[in-house]
Design a protein around this motif. Sequence first.
Motif, PDB file in Angstrom:
ATOM      1  N   TRP A 191       0.843  -1.192   0.000  1.00 20.09           N
ATOM      2  CA  TRP A 191       0.000   0.000   0.000  1.00 20.09           C
ATOM      3  C   TRP A 191       0.880   1.244   0.000  1.00 20.09           C
ATOM      4  CZ3 TRP A 191      -1.298  -4.522   2.254  1.00 20.09           C
ATOM      5  CH2 TRP A 191      -2.592  -4.994   2.070  1.00 20.09           C
ATOM      6  N   SER A 192       0.536   2.197  -0.825  1.00 17.22           N
ATOM      7  CA  SER A 192       1.334   3.414  -0.929  1.00 17.22           C
ATOM      8  C   SER A 192       0.478   4.518  -1.536  1.00 17.22           C
ATOM      9  CB  SER A 192       2.556   3.171  -1.823  1.00 17.22           C
ATOM     10  OG  SER A 192       2.144   2.936  -3.170  1.00 17.22           O
ATOM     11  N   PRO A 193       0.893   5.789  -1.362  1.00 18.18           N
ATOM     12  CA  PRO A 193       0.157   6.879  -2.011  1.00 18.18           C
ATOM     13  C   PRO A 193       0.079   6.706  -3.522  1.00 18.18           C
ATOM     14  CG  PRO A 193       1.635   7.753  -0.338  1.00 18.18           C
ATOM     15  CD  PRO A 193       1.963   6.286  -0.472  1.00 18.18           C
ATOM     16  N   LEU A 194       1.171   6.249  -4.150  1.00 19.48           N
ATOM     17  CA  LEU A 194       1.183   6.073  -5.599  1.00 19.48           C
ATOM     18  C   LEU A 194       0.077   5.135  -6.052  1.00 19.48           C
ATOM     19  CD1 LEU A 194       2.524   6.381  -8.411  1.00 19.48           C
ATOM     20  CD2 LEU A 194       3.949   4.397  -7.808  1.00 19.48           C
ATOM     21  N   ARG A 195       0.035   3.959  -5.453  1.00 13.77           N
ATOM     22  CA  ARG A 195      -0.978   2.980  -5.847  1.00 13.77           C
ATOM     23  C   ARG A 195      -2.362   3.366  -5.351  1.00 13.77           C
ATOM     24  NH1 ARG A 195       0.308  -2.876  -4.293  1.00 13.77           N
ATOM     25  NH2 ARG A 195      -0.683  -3.435  -6.260  1.00 13.77           N
ATOM     26  N   GLY A 196      -2.396   3.932  -4.131  1.00 12.96           N
ATOM     27  CA  GLY A 196      -3.684   4.249  -3.526  1.00 12.96           C
ATOM     28  C   GLY A 196      -4.479   5.299  -4.276  1.00 12.96           C
ATOM     29  N   HIS A 197      -3.798   6.187  -4.996  1.00 16.53           N
ATOM     30  CA  HIS A 197      -4.502   7.198  -5.784  1.00 16.53           C
ATOM     31  C   HIS A 197      -5.051   6.636  -7.098  1.00 16.53           C
ATOM     32  CE1 HIS A 197      -3.758  10.505  -3.142  1.00 16.53           C
ATOM     33  NE2 HIS A 197      -2.444  10.424  -3.236  1.00 16.53           N
ATOM     34  N   LEU A 198      -4.635   5.392  -7.457  1.00 17.53           N
ATOM     35  CA  LEU A 198      -5.017   4.820  -8.749  1.00 17.53           C
ATOM     36  C   LEU A 198      -5.926   3.603  -8.644  1.00 17.53           C
ATOM     37  CD1 LEU A 198      -1.553   5.077 -10.532  1.00 17.53           C
ATOM     38  CD2 LEU A 198      -3.546   6.545 -10.891  1.00 17.53           C
ATOM     39  N   ILE A 199      -5.658   2.736  -7.669  1.00 21.12           N
ATOM     40  CA  ILE A 199      -6.465   1.516  -7.529  1.00 21.12           C
ATOM     41  C   ILE A 199      -6.808   1.316  -6.061  1.00 21.12           C
ATOM     42  CG2 ILE A 199      -5.615   0.326  -9.578  1.00 21.12           C
ATOM     43  CD1 ILE A 199      -3.653  -1.189  -7.815  1.00 21.12           C
ATOM     44  N   PRO A 200      -7.983   0.725  -5.780  1.00 18.67           N
ATOM     45  CA  PRO A 200      -8.373   0.533  -4.378  1.00 18.67           C
ATOM     46  C   PRO A 200      -7.500  -0.511  -3.699  1.00 18.67           C
ATOM     47  CG  PRO A 200      -9.915  -0.584  -5.834  1.00 18.67           C
ATOM     48  CD  PRO A 200      -8.988   0.208  -6.722  1.00 18.67           C
ATOM     49  N   GLY A 201      -7.263  -0.306  -2.405  1.00 16.29           N
ATOM     50  CA  GLY A 201      -6.448  -1.249  -1.647  1.00 16.29           C
ATOM     51  C   GLY A 201      -7.218  -1.987  -0.579  1.00 16.29           C
ATOM     52  N   THR A 202      -8.367  -1.430  -0.175  1.00 17.55           N
ATOM     53  CA  THR A 202      -9.164  -2.014   0.906  1.00 17.55           C
ATOM     54  C   THR A 202     -10.620  -2.070   0.489  1.00 17.55           C
ATOM     55  OG1 THR A 202      -7.676  -1.201   2.646  1.00 17.55           O
ATOM     56  CG2 THR A 202      -9.930  -1.684   3.299  1.00 17.55           C
ATOM     57  N   ALA A 203     -11.278  -3.149   0.892  1.00 24.35           N
ATOM     58  CA  ALA A 203     -12.736  -3.269   0.712  1.00 24.35           C
ATOM     59  C   ALA A 203     -13.346  -3.497   2.087  1.00 24.35           C
ATOM     60  CB  ALA A 203     -13.083  -4.433  -0.208  1.00 24.35           C
ATOM     61  N   ILE A 204     -14.363  -2.711   2.426  1.00 24.34           N
ATOM     62  CA  ILE A 204     -15.032  -2.814   3.713  1.00 24.34           C
ATOM     63  C   ILE A 204     -16.486  -3.218   3.482  1.00 24.34           C
ATOM     64  CG2 ILE A 204     -15.543  -1.681   5.898  1.00 24.34           C
ATOM     65  CD1 ILE A 204     -13.441   0.423   5.187  1.00 24.34           C
ATOM     66  N   PHE A 205     -16.871  -4.339   4.055  1.00 22.24           N
ATOM     67  CA  PHE A 205     -18.225  -4.866   3.876  1.00 22.24           C
ATOM     68  C   PHE A 205     -19.051  -4.562   5.129  1.00 22.24           C
ATOM     69  CE2 PHE A 205     -15.539  -7.115   0.992  1.00 22.24           C
ATOM     70  CZ  PHE A 205     -16.311  -7.421  -0.109  1.00 22.24           C
ATOM     71  N   VAL A 206     -20.146  -3.859   4.936  1.00 23.86           N
ATOM     72  CA  VAL A 206     -21.047  -3.497   6.023  1.00 23.86           C
ATOM     73  C   VAL A 206     -22.257  -4.411   5.930  1.00 23.86           C
ATOM     74  CG1 VAL A 206     -22.346  -1.653   7.120  1.00 23.86           C
ATOM     75  CG2 VAL A 206     -20.232  -1.116   5.881  1.00 23.86           C
ATOM     76  N   CYS A 207     -22.430  -5.267   6.931  1.00 23.31           N
ATOM     77  CA  CYS A 207     -23.445  -6.317   6.865  1.00 23.31           C
ATOM     78  C   CYS A 207     -24.379  -6.255   8.071  1.00 23.31           C
ATOM     79  CB  CYS A 207     -22.779  -7.708   6.844  1.00 23.31           C
ATOM     80  SG  CYS A 207     -21.368  -7.851   5.744  1.00 23.31           S
ATOM     81  N   GLU A 208     -25.583  -6.792   7.877  1.00 18.76           N
ATOM     82  CA  GLU A 208     -26.561  -6.846   8.956  1.00 18.76           C
ATOM     83  C   GLU A 208     -27.093  -8.272   9.069  1.00 18.76           C
ATOM     84  OE1 GLU A 208     -29.742  -3.641   9.897  1.00 18.76           O
ATOM     85  OE2 GLU A 208     -30.777  -5.172   8.694  1.00 18.76           O
ATOM     86  N   ALA A 209     -27.139  -8.779  10.310  1.00 20.64           N
ATOM     87  CA  ALA A 209     -27.624 -10.141  10.545  1.00 20.64           C
ATOM     88  C   ALA A 209     -29.130 -10.217  10.279  1.00 20.64           C
ATOM     89  CB  ALA A 209     -27.326 -10.559  11.972  1.00 20.64           C
TER      90      ALA A 209
END
Length: 276
Positions: free
Chosen positions: A256-274
């Motif tokens: 992970w770096s500023p160079l890559r982070g400005h171009l492609i996503p590095g993290t996916a956050i899933f918000v879920c409900e039971a």
Amino acid sequence: MNQDHEPEATRRDASDTESSRANRGWWDRNADEYQSEHGAFLGDDRFVWGPEGLDEAEAALLGPVAELKGRRILEIGAGAAQCSRWLAAQGARPVALDLSHRQLQHALRIADAAPGTPGITTDLVEADAGALPFRDGSFDLACSAYGALPFVADPVQVLREVRRVLRPGGRFVFSVTHPIRWAFPDEPGPEGLSVAASYFDRTPYVEQDGTGRAVYVEHHRTVGDRVRDVVAAGFRLLDLVEPEWPEWNTHEWGGWSPLRGHLIPGTAIFVCEAEA
């Protein structure tokens, strides 16, 4: 394991049992270095969702911060329990669970360095996320910032366990490496910007010793796989957050770096409900 042997990186199948054993050992051996390298960024009582620096205090993915007070919250793959300490400071009642004994020792170290801090009390539990040692419906919320799910061969089993210990309507929010990253080399510089593998190749990444024994394992799921896993486990997907790299963050963290982070996503956050 021969400590003089540099682990070999390969792609091969790895069972859930092999993955669990390898990753428990890896995190026990590397917890000191990990906390030394990333502890300042993570803070002692800060809830960060990933290397981009998205903070729960601002994102409120678990719900309004003011409503966390009194809520019983399970953090899975807690490491040194920094996120749980932030939750406790908001008045929540967190339980920090991790596979690694050494990581939890760092949680104790942080707590010992700040004795008597008002409102910051966190229960620590050493256990496998695929077999949670809690009764059904024990928690109001659950969370995991890069914990457990990237490292297990059977993510649905983990998700079902989380669903089991959540009360109906309880929210589970988890972050993982963004699946698209698996198609790119894990490098922070320009060499990490060209596709080098198939996004659809789900063969696990394995580091193994000279005898072929796995010492570290990560498992790849596509975005679609993650969505189907969530639904199969009895959750409803409320949101999928892909944090953008902020201008203030000049920090490099592995690939992970500023160079890559400005171009492609590095993290996916899933918000879920039971589901009820």
